[in-house]
Design a protein around this motif. Structure first.
Motif, PDB file in Angstrom:
ATOM      1  N   VAL A 186      -6.676  -0.404  -9.554  1.00 16.75           N
ATOM      2  CA  VAL A 186      -6.818   0.969  -9.092  1.00 16.75           C
ATOM      3  C   VAL A 186      -7.812   1.668 -10.013  1.00 16.75           C
ATOM      4  CG1 VAL A 186      -5.626   3.154  -8.672  1.00 16.75           C
ATOM      5  CG2 VAL A 186      -4.436   0.987  -8.249  1.00 16.75           C
ATOM      6  N   GLU A 207       0.841  -1.216   0.000  1.00 13.49           N
ATOM      7  CA  GLU A 207       0.000   0.000   0.000  1.00 13.49           C
ATOM      8  C   GLU A 207       0.871   1.260   0.000  1.00 13.49           C
ATOM      9  OE1 GLU A 207       0.370  -2.010   2.672  1.00 13.49           O
ATOM     10  OE2 GLU A 207       1.640  -0.501   3.630  1.00 13.49           O
ATOM     11  N   LEU A 245       2.163   1.742  -3.489  1.00 12.75           N
ATOM     12  CA  LEU A 245       1.069   2.247  -4.336  1.00 12.75           C
ATOM     13  C   LEU A 245       0.843   3.731  -4.068  1.00 12.75           C
ATOM     14  CD1 LEU A 245      -1.290  -0.823  -3.993  1.00 12.75           C
ATOM     15  CD2 LEU A 245      -0.311   0.013  -6.138  1.00 12.75           C
ATOM     16  N   LEU A 272      -7.547   2.317  -4.456  1.00 16.40           N
ATOM     17  CA  LEU A 272      -7.228   0.897  -4.492  1.00 16.40           C
ATOM     18  C   LEU A 272      -8.547   0.182  -4.233  1.00 16.40           C
ATOM     19  CD1 LEU A 272      -4.458  -0.629  -2.162  1.00 16.40           C
ATOM     20  CD2 LEU A 272      -6.364  -1.883  -3.120  1.00 16.40           C
ATOM     21  N   THR A 293      -0.706   4.854 -11.687  1.00 16.37           N
ATOM     22  CA  THR A 293      -1.560   3.762 -11.237  1.00 16.37           C
ATOM     23  C   THR A 293      -2.989   3.836 -11.749  1.00 16.37           C
ATOM     24  OG1 THR A 293      -1.982   5.006  -9.204  1.00 16.37           O
ATOM     25  CG2 THR A 293      -0.288   3.289  -9.106  1.00 16.37           C
ATOM     26  N   VAL A 309      -3.293  -5.646  -8.193  1.00 15.23           N
ATOM     27  CA  VAL A 309      -4.122  -4.594  -7.592  1.00 15.23           C
ATOM     28  C   VAL A 309      -4.842  -3.813  -8.683  1.00 15.23           C
ATOM     29  CG1 VAL A 309      -4.089  -2.589  -6.071  1.00 15.23           C
ATOM     30  CG2 VAL A 309      -2.352  -4.379  -5.794  1.00 15.23           C
TER      31      VAL A 309
END
Lengths: 313, 313
Positions: B168, B140, B143, B173, B151, B166
């Motif tokens: 996004v 996290e 990110l 997220l 992202t 993941v």
């Protein structure tokens, strides 16, 4: 004619020897332990003995077990040995038969080893079968002992450390695949991060096992396995429940490889696997019509057939 | 305002501490070792110390590493710490944020720990993120350090011991999955039956790696993994080649979970993974347009943002 044989199944991590009445394929007595081929091979390497002594080294161990069964009555009784004994880490490496292989004792590869001071018993060493990408050592003997009974036109599943899915057409073993299901379960439950999320137990948690089967069949194994950890972190399952959840995930993932147009399934295994795989086959929607043969009985029948073909001529 | 921070990534099996100039997010110096959270936790359990001393125990170890970076200049510089430190085996277990989580330093969960005699540095402990079946601790922060850069609208892949995929949307997220790819590679190559069929090495065998990717993507992992053994038994690959074949099988199997309509992929990792995953994404037919960010730089940027939000008020 020999009316008795010694039937030996020497796997990677287990040894099992049975004294058999050939006419009825029944067990007179047996011994078993966890001194598998892998540990004997490691001891052999440490011994530093010359390569030409390898067969004798393994057969001495075999003879020490034979003496545990009984004494004088054993004299002259031949031993039929299948499993990992014929592998590169076994008593003597033998080439494998390539598929297709007729399920007839005449079509397996059997090496005769004469009695000597290491082991005063005639020995018939049964070799395995290979396909393009797969290999079996031991299962071919169970299949031989099951042929004509129920294998024809079946997908035969032999669950275990390295599960086999075998297609039998007519009386021939035509193709098979290996699934490392049992070994993955062992690795994940004992040495991975999941080891903190599972606790070995023999309770029944069929609802959780069956959820595992569904999750393992529908999901990616690398992802589904991690859910055993989060099931513990998020307090969904106890570690004891998680043990069955992981088992279900792995068996469900194995069975997800079976195509929808599979022939009827024959399971050859012990009763614990029978229950798990039967449930998993139903849950996965593959089939709920499963034939079953006991693996130990199939092995003994296979050894009896080999004995009749190679000894009673 | 603090113009410098200490950026610490304390994972299960590795520790990495960097002294950072916040204005440029550049590294002044760093120390790293393999004293991960798992081994510290085991030492903590053995110590028998009371639970209220746990945070101090971990922070003493942290401080001993800080002193390796430099001496006097470190005084008063805050530490931003992410990874497994906030887990049940870490310095202090913190709850995770649940998805969706805005990728903004204000929306992660950060615990402030005041300086004391165990560690005379202010500490900001960053907690992880959880979804219904998955959990991340550390990613996290990477990110966060990548948000607004690349992202948005991406499938972000963070390869590793427990790879993350993941999704996004906007700046949030929204979902993610964990794949135990790196851990499976470690288990299979070091402790399974395959350990006799692989040999660790850093050579390039891209053709064999790519065959592994195809086999792992199209086949069942429990079966495909066994082909590493038969590749050795049937003399198809050397053990060194097999090491790359197994790597390809696992990465290919991980990527097979990505659906055909996936958004563009962003890789956040080191350069070794960049090459492997970029090739595997192309070979698997998922995409050959891969954006890339360096994981260490993303982590440092994330820590800098957290520092600015939580300290420079």
């Amino acid at each position: 004619m020999n009316t008795q044989i010694l039937s030996c199944d020497w796997g990677t991590s287990n040894f099992r020897l049975r004294w058999i009445d050939v006419s009825t394929a029944s067990v007179i007595s047996e011994v078993s332990d966890s001194i598998g081929i892998a540990s004997v091979y490691n001891e052999w390497l440490k011994s530093g003995l010359p390569e030409n002594g390898r067969s004798g080294y393994y057969r001495k161990i075999l003879f020490s077990r034979i003496k545990q069964l009984a004494n004088d009555p054993m004299k002259g009784i031949p031993v039929i040995l299948s499993g990992m004994s014929s592998s590169s880490i076994g008593a003597m490496e033998l080439p494998c038969k390539k598929v297709p292989v007729a399920l007839d004792s005449a079509h397996l590869y059997v090496q005769h080893i004469a009695p000597d001071e290491c082991c005063p018993h005639e020995l018939l060493l049964v070799s395995g079968v290979q396909s393009g990408n797969d290999i079996m050592r031991g299962e071919e003997t169970m299949l031989l002992g099951s042929a004509n009974a129920a294998t024809t036109g079946r997908l035969v599943i032999l669950p275990g450390t390295h599960s086999k899915h075998v297609t039998v057409n007519g009386n021939s073993l035509v193709s098979f695949k290996t699934y490392m299901t049992g070994e993955f379960f062992d690795l994940l439950s004992r040495t991975s991060i999941l080891s903190r999320s599972v606790a070995a137990n023999s309770k029944e948690h069929w609802d959780i096992f069956e959820k595992g089967v569904r999750d393992g069949a529908s999901g990616n194994l690398l992802n589904a396995a991690f859910h055993v950890r989060t099931a513990q972190l998020f307090a969904k399952f106890t570690n004891e429940e998680n043990y069955h959840y992981l088992s279900g995930i792995l068996i469900g993932n194995e069975l997800s490889a079976i195509s929808a147009d599979t022939p009827p399934v024959l399971l050859i295994c012990n009763s614990a696997f029978r229950e798990k795989y039967s449930r998993a086959l139903t849950i996965s929607g593959i089939t709920d019509e499963v034939e079953y043969l006991d693996a130990a009985a199939a092995l003994v029948r296979g050894h009896c057939q080999i004995a009749k073909h190679y000894i009673d001529r």
